[in-house]
Scaffold this motif. Structure first.
Motif, PDB file in Angstrom:
ATOM      1  N   PRO A   1       1.147   8.940   3.663  1.00 45.23           N
ATOM      2  CA  PRO A   1      -0.208   9.513   3.547  1.00 45.23           C
ATOM      3  C   PRO A   1      -0.190  11.011   3.260  1.00 45.23           C
ATOM      4  O   PRO A   1      -1.155  11.529   2.679  1.00 45.23           O
ATOM      5  CB  PRO A   1      -0.846   9.204   4.918  1.00 45.23           C
ATOM      6  CG  PRO A   1       0.277   8.857   5.831  1.00 45.23           C
ATOM      7  CD  PRO A   1       1.367   8.303   4.968  1.00 45.23           C
TER       8      PRO A   1
ATOM      9  N   GLN B   1      -6.478   7.935   4.160  1.00 49.81           N
ATOM     10  CA  GLN B   1      -5.111   8.410   4.402  1.00 49.81           C
ATOM     11  C   GLN B   1      -5.021   9.098   5.760  1.00 49.81           C
ATOM     12  O   GLN B   1      -4.037   8.952   6.488  1.00 49.81           O
ATOM     13  CB  GLN B   1      -4.662   9.413   3.325  1.00 49.81           C
ATOM     14  CG  GLN B   1      -4.804   8.948   1.893  1.00 49.81           C
ATOM     15  CD  GLN B   1      -4.111   7.642   1.616  1.00 49.81           C
ATOM     16  OE1 GLN B   1      -2.985   7.424   2.072  1.00 49.81           O
ATOM     17  NE2 GLN B   1      -4.763   6.751   0.893  1.00 49.81           N
TER      18      GLN B   1
ATOM     19  N   MET C   1       0.809  -1.207   0.000  1.00 48.05           N
ATOM     20  CA  MET C   1       0.000   0.000   0.000  1.00 48.05           C
ATOM     21  C   MET C   1       0.850   1.267   0.000  1.00 48.05           C
ATOM     22  O   MET C   1       0.535   2.233  -0.701  1.00 48.05           O
ATOM     23  CB  MET C   1      -0.876  -0.009   1.248  1.00 48.05           C
ATOM     24  CG  MET C   1      -2.221   0.558   1.043  1.00 48.05           C
ATOM     25  SD  MET C   1      -3.294  -0.559   0.110  1.00 48.05           S
ATOM     26  CE  MET C   1      -4.394  -1.118   1.399  1.00 48.05           C
TER      27      MET C   1
ATOM     28  N   LYS D   1       0.210  11.185  -0.551  1.00 42.61           N
ATOM     29  CA  LYS D   1      -1.057  10.827  -1.193  1.00 42.61           C
ATOM     30  C   LYS D   1      -2.109  11.915  -0.950  1.00 42.61           C
ATOM     31  O   LYS D   1      -2.764  12.403  -1.871  1.00 42.61           O
ATOM     32  CB  LYS D   1      -1.519   9.461  -0.659  1.00 42.61           C
ATOM     33  CG  LYS D   1      -2.973   9.050  -0.966  1.00 42.61           C
ATOM     34  CD  LYS D   1      -3.304   8.835  -2.419  1.00 42.61           C
ATOM     35  CE  LYS D   1      -4.523   7.955  -2.678  1.00 42.61           C
ATOM     36  NZ  LYS D   1      -5.801   8.673  -2.722  1.00 42.61           N
TER      37      LYS D   1
ATOM     38  N   ARG E   1       0.168   4.000  -2.780  1.00 39.42           N
ATOM     39  CA  ARG E   1      -0.338   5.318  -2.382  1.00 39.42           C
ATOM     40  C   ARG E   1       0.645   6.415  -2.745  1.00 39.42           C
ATOM     41  O   ARG E   1       0.267   7.497  -3.196  1.00 39.42           O
ATOM     42  CB  ARG E   1      -0.634   5.326  -0.882  1.00 39.42           C
ATOM     43  CG  ARG E   1      -1.820   4.439  -0.582  1.00 39.42           C
ATOM     44  CD  ARG E   1      -2.116   4.325   0.896  1.00 39.42           C
ATOM     45  NE  ARG E   1      -3.388   3.611   1.048  1.00 39.42           N
ATOM     46  CZ  ARG E   1      -3.948   3.321   2.211  1.00 39.42           C
ATOM     47  NH1 ARG E   1      -3.361   3.673   3.339  1.00 39.42           N
ATOM     48  NH2 ARG E   1      -5.106   2.696   2.245  1.00 39.42           N
TER      49      ARG E   1
ATOM     50  N   GLU F   1      -6.905   4.050  -4.333  1.00 40.81           N
ATOM     51  CA  GLU F   1      -5.830   3.640  -3.402  1.00 40.81           C
ATOM     52  C   GLU F   1      -6.047   4.227  -2.007  1.00 40.81           C
ATOM     53  O   GLU F   1      -5.089   4.603  -1.329  1.00 40.81           O
ATOM     54  CB  GLU F   1      -4.447   4.033  -3.940  1.00 40.81           C
ATOM     55  CG  GLU F   1      -3.983   3.230  -5.130  1.00 40.81           C
ATOM     56  CD  GLU F   1      -3.763   1.752  -4.814  1.00 40.81           C
ATOM     57  OE1 GLU F   1      -3.692   1.405  -3.626  1.00 40.81           O
ATOM     58  OE2 GLU F   1      -3.688   0.954  -5.763  1.00 40.81           O
TER      59      GLU F   1
END
Lengths: 587, 587
Positions: free
Chosen positions: B386, B438, B290, B389, B294, B432
């Motif tokens: 995060p 996130q 992930m 992203k 991301r 995603e």
């Protein structure tokens, strides 16, 4: 039902924010009762929800169609428009003297909101007709009024605004379309106009084009423009339709949104036009109309926001996904129970209701200013118009984007409908003057020109609301606190801009859009704060209802989540001019 | 040329922000010189600009096409993809041991940015293949690696991720696809997967699906998921292609954007799959992958932002409209000379370069963490993901919207191209893991889990940058001031969130997205501030260039125009939880 017109909130805004006590006492409104307004809006709400809202998705998918100069609207539009005419809805806000119903502007705005929420593409046709009616009312001759207003107000004919040309968008001084006076007093109009909303279509038997053009001996620039009425079909003295004028639709645009609404390129080939008012006063007339048109586009912003909100709310209630973060339940819950989905929904709702509130307040001021000719009221009304346009349209882009986000992956699929609102909304901060044009209008004409006097009255009125809130309960105090910080940011920005407008005009205008957004955000927060006070007052008088509870909650959310933006905007204005003006761009 | 890859800025970020001094000394990178990276990126830049960018508009207009289970890509895509394979571009970031070029992750990110800026629809196929490669590298058996990695890394086969089902989007625990073990050790996979990017297409001779499914005796919820490799065409022991697997494309979606990229509904009808790793560990493997996926989507946000910026910049230079507000010139000027157009362009540029900067910094940390297995570096890298992203994708929506706005009415016409970026960008905050996912990842896993230790290290590093800036010139000090205020807002928010995470978890998560945006905005401002220090240092050492001047100007603009958002986000977090959690919604 895919759209539920928010008649209760619209009526709340009309009754409590649109200066109803004064507006309803105007001579033009002597007969209007709130109950009459409510009845009209309820009827129109039913029409919008049942006849128009179902067209929206199909109309977008099919789009307006162009073939050999003819434009056909998607399936169902002609029937719905015929119903609209038959029921006389175009007449709602227009004067009784010319066949209108004569409702106050706030009620007219409520109708515009509902129709455009049902379908922005459909709503644009009557909206442009409203503009043409307003223009003729304010600047047309008696003959022109008697010839054109009746059919326009009935909706049998539609109207258009022909301003833009390829080289003349925000800069109307560059308009090059020619108007040559003929012996019979008419003018031969020659040129190409672009972005003409509903410039050609099959809904009405005639289209009345209002066209900015330039006479041969006119001065260069914006002061040499004249305004003409150019009927698509010529109209005889008795109102009968004559031959087709030489106005040809060359093509329509392939657009991001409002796809059922034809955006035409019109070719004027020595078309017969009739001067409105005086030569070389066209831009002045346009400015008179502009307030109404810009206001209406702001209302479209509220409309598409409301529709997006309703769609997202339904989805958030239905969609079950994931356990709550607090672990209170072991199973997945409807996503409306997740804090961030609530945050997004409340942003959507509070921005929408805030926009509706300033639209209603401004509509009342426009009516009062117009009928009473009171300078301070007119000034405040005109100060509010760019806020309604700028705030409601920029926020509509944000609100419709949140509407997509709440749907997750489904939001990106066209069949869901959320994406259409996101596409439709994107034109709103552009047409009828971009956000930057609104900001220049606010800062240049509405703030600097009177040395900030109107802006200071605006701030003083907000301070009065704060004082009321400070005497209230904890919620009222919290709203007042947020409002106070935002108002202080406004005053700091105002002082700085007024100071710099003298020494460094570029620096002042570097902050024009931040100032517009600051002021619009503040104005909406103020009107929601007023709404909360009114709701609390009604509750204390025994009229409790979920609607009033929600109204207070919305105002509090807005004060705590949206008003903090005002301080950020102030910082940008006060600190950001140099870095903005001096940065170089790569070759 | 419609797209000019920003190789100079990409190389600046790699050299100065991606911890190049340490990354280039990793064993895996012993042979990599900056000049090699630059050469590879220059070559790929040419491919992207010449072969891919011209596909973007046509691909959007034609869209991927579905007919009787077969998916065909728009004209030109197959040829360009064949070139992509022939030139070996898929191999750039992958390990040398399996046929890759082995460039560090920051260089791989630069390549992803360029390809997706040229055309996001095209870029998605290699991006998903990268994801499948990463998954197999981290969790596949030796046999699986030797069977699949070669053709995937060469680009001859493509990869997909099959997570979502109609009832299982953000909530993967609800995945219902079945996997039944057969006697030969393979599994029969049965179920329906939706939103499968490049789930069916005509670009490659095989497609390797990675599929989350549930074995019959698996526990309910997320802990009962297993990961399978399901080739579209079965692969013999020698790597030759066998018969078609029973994976059928049922339909593709009609989407708002990335329309040339097919988004498939795949029906698995007892399809043959092979377990990856252990049963019931599927979600754990997904989480390993992930971060990379991301991160890549964040880079797509930078990509579409850059493309939108370049388009707007060209238009703003060409379009002549209106006189300057300062009256310095009597004629209309290119709109880039108007303050508000400059403001919009600089917002676009600074948000784009800020996103690129955090992507490069995070890529370096990911490489270092991965190879050195250093806990603090891994924690900081995972803290950043995060942010990359969330920040780069949410800001891409804003940047592409500004791109439309700068074009005025032209922006709303599809042929201009600005609207396409606006449509394409809208998927980025959704797929995603939505922005809320996130934010939960940041707050729950990356902040609360270690009691804020990583977050405090992040803040301390920013404070070090501030200290450096405070010793610099007026510009450096101004950047440092903006950064300091934003970092203080971050620490206030952090304290509040950590405190409330104990007593009132709902209140903490009510602020999760504002915290994500605050932190991402701060991180990008920090990296741009670092960039300014580096640029000033290079200038002092005699390497002056317009690029360095612009880099400093961008950092200053960001500090004064973007970083003020951090304080507003803090206010929302600290004040806004109650109003968010208690508001009721209309029935």
């Amino acid at each position: 039902m895919s759209y539920q017109p928010p008649v209760q909130d619209l009526m709340f805004c009309i009754e409590h924010l649109s200066h109803w006590d004064k507006v309803s006492k105007l001579p033009a409104q002597a007969d209007t009762e709130l109950a009459d307004v409510a009845a009209a809006l309820e009827g129109f709400a039913q029409f919008c929800a049942e006849q128009v809202a179902p067209l929206s998705y199909v109309g977008d998918a099919q789009s307006a169609h162009f073939d050999k100069g003819r434009v056909t609207l998607p399936k169902g539009h002609a029937q719905a428009y015929a119903q609209f005419v038959e029921m006389g809805w175009q007449a709602l806000p227009h004067p009784v003297d010319y066949g209108g119903v004569g409702l106050p502007r706030a009620a007219g705005a409520a109708a515009v909101e509902m129709l455009n929420a049902a379908d922005m593409s459909f709503g644009l046709c009557p909206l442009l007709t409203d503009g043409a009616i307003e223009a003729l009312l304010l600047t047309g001759s008696d003959e022109q009024k008697s010839k054109y207003l009746g059919p326009l107000i009935s909706g049998r004919w539609s109207g258009t605004m022909n301003l833009t040309e390829p080289q003349a968008g925000s800069d109307l001084g560059r308009v090059a379309t020619k108007a040559v006076r003929r012996e019979d007093g008419s003018y031969g109009i020659t040129g190409t106009k672009i972005y003409i909303t509903y410039g050609a279509h099959d809904l009405t038997e005639n289209i009345i084009h209002l066209v900015l053009a330039r006479t041969p001996d006119a001065p260069a620039g914006p002061k040499g423009l004249s305004l003409f009425v150019v009927p698509q079909k010529l109209v005889g003295p008795d109102g009968t339709l004559g031959p087709e004028n030489t106005v040809n639709c060359v093509s329509i645009e392939h657009k991001l949104g409002v796809r059922a609404s034809p955006t035409a390129v019109l070719d004027y080939a020595d078309a017969t036009g009739f001067l409105i008012g005086q030569e070389n006063s066209g831009l002045e007339y346009m400015f008179i109309m502009m307030n109404a048109a810009r206001f209406a586009v702001g209302v479209q912003g509220v409309a598409v926001s409301e529709r997006a909100y309703q769609r997202a709310l339904v989805y958030a209630r239905d969609r079950v996904q994931s356990r709550p973060v607090n672990g209170s339940v072991k199973d997945a819950v409807p996503i409306i129970d997740h804090p961030d989905v609530r945050r997004m929904l409340l942003r959507m709702r509070s921005l929408t209701e805030g926009g509706r509130a300033i639209a209603a307040a401004s509509a009342g001021l426009l009516d009062l200013g117009h009928h009473q000719q009171d300078a301070e009221t007119i000034a405040l009304a005109e100060f509010m118009v760019p806020l309604v346009k700028g705030f409601c349209t920029e926020r509509a882009v944000e609100v419709t984007s949140l509407g997509v986000q709440i749907h997750g992956g489904m939001g990106f699929i066209e069949e869901t409908g959320a994406a259409q609102h996101y596409r439709d909304a994107r034109i709103l901060p552009i047409y009828e003057g971009t956000t930057a044009i609104q900001a220049n209008d606010l800062l240049g004409r509405k703030v600097m020109r009177d040395g900030g006097a109107t802006a200071r009255r605006f701030a003083a009125q907000i301070a009065e609301t704060e004082a009321e809130l400070s005497g209230g309960d904890r919620t009222a105090q919290a709203i007042g606190q947020g409002l106070g910080l935002a108002r202080a940011a406004f005053e700091d920005a105002l002082d700085w801009l007024l100071e710099n407008s003298k020494q460094n005009i570029d620096a002042a205008f570097a902050g024009s859009v931040p100032f517009l957004m600051l002021t619009g955000t503040l104005a909406a927060g103020w009107q929601l704060a007023q709404s909360a006070l009114i709701a609390q007052n009604l509750q204390e008088n025994g009229q409790d209802s979920p609607f009033l509870t929600q109204k207070i909650a919305t105002a509090l959310f807005y004060a705590q989540h949206i008003l903090p933006d005002c301080t950020a905007e102030k910082t940008r204005i006060l600190q950001g001019a140099d870095s903005l003006l001096t940065a170089a761009f790569p070759e």
